[in-house]
Design an enzyme around this catalytic site. Structure first.
Site, PDB file in Angstrom:
ATOM      1  N   ALA A   1       0.801  -1.229   0.000  1.00 15.72           N
ATOM      2  CA  ALA A   1       0.000   0.000   0.000  1.00 15.72           C
ATOM      3  C   ALA A   1       0.829   1.271   0.000  1.00 15.72           C
ATOM      4  CB  ALA A   1      -0.935   0.008   1.219  1.00 15.72           C
TER       5      ALA A   1
ATOM      6  N   ARG B   1      10.469   7.950  -0.540  1.00 16.75           N
ATOM      7  CA  ARG B   1      11.920   8.069  -0.714  1.00 16.75           C
ATOM      8  C   ARG B   1      12.398   7.637  -2.095  1.00 16.75           C
ATOM      9  NH1 ARG B   1      14.361   5.019   4.323  1.00 16.75           N
ATOM     10  NH2 ARG B   1      12.267   4.134   4.476  1.00 16.75           N
TER      11      ARG B   1
ATOM     12  N   LYS C   1       6.070   2.360  -5.387  1.00 19.70           N
ATOM     13  CA  LYS C   1       7.288   1.655  -4.991  1.00 19.70           C
ATOM     14  C   LYS C   1       7.317   0.197  -5.426  1.00 19.70           C
ATOM     15  CE  LYS C   1       8.128   0.682  -0.609  1.00 19.70           C
ATOM     16  NZ  LYS C   1       8.622   0.739   0.783  1.00 19.70           N
TER      17      LYS C   1
ATOM     18  N   GLN D   1      -6.180  -0.022   1.967  1.00 19.58           N
ATOM     19  CA  GLN D   1      -5.781   0.767   3.128  1.00 19.58           C
ATOM     20  C   GLN D   1      -5.829   2.231   2.718  1.00 19.58           C
ATOM     21  OE1 GLN D   1      -1.690   0.523   4.461  1.00 19.58           O
ATOM     22  NE2 GLN D   1      -2.233   0.980   6.587  1.00 19.58           N
TER      23      GLN D   1
ATOM     24  N   ARG E   1      13.471  -5.725 -35.550  1.00 16.53           N
ATOM     25  CA  ARG E   1      12.365  -5.078 -34.860  1.00 16.53           C
ATOM     26  C   ARG E   1      11.206  -6.064 -34.718  1.00 16.53           C
ATOM     27  NH1 ARG E   1      11.349   0.062 -38.354  1.00 16.53           N
ATOM     28  NH2 ARG E   1       9.550   0.224 -36.952  1.00 16.53           N
TER      29      ARG E   1
ATOM     30  N   LYS F   1      11.791  -5.613 -40.081  1.00 20.42           N
ATOM     31  CA  LYS F   1      10.605  -5.333 -39.274  1.00 20.42           C
ATOM     32  C   LYS F   1       9.392  -6.036 -39.887  1.00 20.42           C
ATOM     33  CE  LYS F   1       7.757  -2.294 -39.966  1.00 20.42           C
ATOM     34  NZ  LYS F   1       6.341  -2.224 -40.475  1.00 20.42           N
TER      35      LYS F   1
ATOM     36  N   ALA G   1      20.608  -3.961 -60.538  1.00 17.08           N
ATOM     37  CA  ALA G   1      21.072  -2.998 -59.537  1.00 17.08           C
ATOM     38  C   ALA G   1      20.586  -1.595 -59.867  1.00 17.08           C
ATOM     39  CB  ALA G   1      22.591  -3.027 -59.459  1.00 17.08           C
TER      40      ALA G   1
ATOM     41  N   ARG H   1      15.441   1.753 -64.540  1.00 18.66           N
ATOM     42  CA  ARG H   1      16.337   2.870 -64.295  1.00 18.66           C
ATOM     43  C   ARG H   1      16.546   3.610 -65.610  1.00 18.66           C
ATOM     44  NH1 ARG H   1      21.239  -1.362 -63.211  1.00 18.66           N
ATOM     45  NH2 ARG H   1      21.805  -1.769 -65.382  1.00 18.66           N
TER      46      ARG H   1
END
Length: 455
Positions: free
Chosen positions: A11, A16, A23, A73, A333, A351, A423, A440
């Protein structure tokens, strides 16, 4: 066997810690501290677990789910008051109740089982789990009489000089006869430096009533570590990492430099796998046998089959199948599925793509949203152009394809088996089986043009 119950104290806000995260949700070896606790508690086979929640109650409930019941609590009035909140679930039950803090992640189920057994063997109303501390500062002290019987527990702020010198400390973990626990809780007060209801006051109450109070001392002080600030959190991570690494080495895994190897608690590694320095293995990663994980690699929530080699690369939520190799400086990924005997070379990013067996993706390439067949050669600088600025699109490549260097593949497109891209091509249309695709502009040389340049 006597019925067992457990109360987990979770609880506190953890002021700190100086954190927005509550916590008990701070991670140790890859998962929240309270997750470590409930897993160890479950291993002791309790009939019922009640977690006391307060700050961050919904987040704690989300983490633990239906493995526990919950009591709120609302005001933080001390550990005794926290345990009292479990009365609606446990008050009238017969058996032994474990009370344990949610910020003690290093406790083992073996120690908890030993505590239960010792408690029952002594026929005690309460048994305190203690430890010997070279520096007991900050811990409650176990005060015994001249024959070694526990008299009381004194908190640090309430201890006199003689009591403060005691080195046997309270770990904050207890076993109680359940009925005696709730009877005594009704009798505790707040006459202490904190003005709180201390659970430890029950010990003196039970002693005054002639009840048996025992203490079981764990052999390993490190298990008692309670995490209240970032310094203790770092120490808990260090100790847990040492424990995890030791377990893997004993099981046949070679860690070249254990001090720089970070392995989360749920990671599985097969025998004869070698882990080089500065490796991080995170989450639910599973690694097979005879693998090599090269220096500075990071593997997160991924599966690596046997005989895989990862060289200085990052693998996230992916699968790498047997005899494949990845890197150096590659990035898998989420949803990458790398087939058997596949080569993923340097500076390659994959990915949401499946890559068939014996395919080679050598270097400086991006493969995203794609299905690649087997025995493909992907040249240098290839880009699977999967995003049009609004939607992602898929590319399918058949078996035995040669993709020339610096090819841009504009998805969606299908490249059938046994075909070739020249290429430097930009592929926007499907390619039939056995075809060569050239996309190309033809080279044009401007005669004498360079002689007019100023350099």
């Amino acid at each position: 066997m006597e019925k067992r119950y457990a109360i987990i104290l979770a609880a506190g806000k953890g002021t700190r810690m100086k954190s927005k995260l509550y916590k008990v949700l701070h991670p140790v070896a890859g998962k929240p501290m309270v997750e470590h606790i409930i897993e160890r508690v479950i291993e002791t086979k309790p009939e019922q677990i009640v977690t006391i929640v307060g700050y961050g109650a919904e987040k704690v409930k989300e983490q633990l789910g239906d493995r526990s019941e919950y009591a709120l609590q609302e005001k933080q009035l001390g550990t005794g008051h926290a345990v009292l909140q479990a009365a609606e679930f446990l008050k009238d039950k017969t058996g032994t109740t474990l009370v344990i803090s949610g910020d003690t992640p290093l406790l083992t189920s073996q120690t908890l089982d030993n505590l239960f057994a010792y408690h029952q063997g002594k026929n005690a109303s309460a048994t305190v789990l203690t430890a010997h501390a070279e520096d007991p500062t900050g811990y409650g002290r176990i005060v015994r009489d001249h024959v070694g019987i526990v008299e009381k527990i004194v908190e640090q702020k309430d201890a006199n000089e003689q009591e403060a010198a005691i080195q046997e400390i309270n770990t904050g973990t207890y076993c109680f006869d359940n009925e005696e626990l709730f009877n005594a809780l009704a009798k505790i007060g707040t006459s202490n430096a904190q003005g709180e209801y201390y659970l430890t006051d029950i010990i003196e109450i039970l002693k005054n009533e002639g009840k048996t109070v025992a203490a079981y001392q764990t052999a390993d002080f490190n298990e008692s570590l309670g995490v209240n600030d970032r310094v203790a959190l770092a120490k808990a991570n260090e100790l847990m990492r040492e424990r995890i690494n030791h377990q893997h080495m004993v099981a046949g895994v070679s860690l070249i430099d254990p001090k720089t190897t970070y392995i989360d608690a749920d990671v599985q590694i097969g025998a004869d796998t070698v882990i080089e320095p500065n490796v991080q293995l995170r989450g639910t990663t599973v690694i097979g046998e005879d693998c090599l994980i090269g220096a500075n690699s990071k593997i997160v929530n991924s599966t690596l089959e046997s005989n895989v080699e990862i060289k200085t690369s990052v693998v996230e939520e992916s699968v790498v199948r047997a005899f494949a190799d990845v890197g150096p400086y590659a990035h898998l990924r989420p949803k990458a599925d790398v087939g058997q005997h596949v080569h993923i070379g340097n500076f390659v990013e994959v990915k949401k793509a499946t890559i068939g067996e014996h395919t080679k993706v050598g270097h400086l390439t991006y493969v995203g949203d794609a299905t690649l067949g087997k025995d493909i050669n992907v040249g240098c600088g290839v880009v699977f152009v999967n995003y049009d600025g609004k939607n992602k699109h898929h590319t399918t490549v058949g078996d035995h394809v040669f993709i020339g260097s610096s090819t841009n593949i504009i998805a969606p497109v299908e490249i059938e088996s046994d075909s070739v891209t020249a290429a430097g091509s930009t592929i926007t249309d499907n390619i039939k089986k056995g075809d060569l695709a050239i996309a190309r502009a033809r080279q044009v040389n401007k005669t004498g043009y360079a002689s007019h340049l100023p350099f």
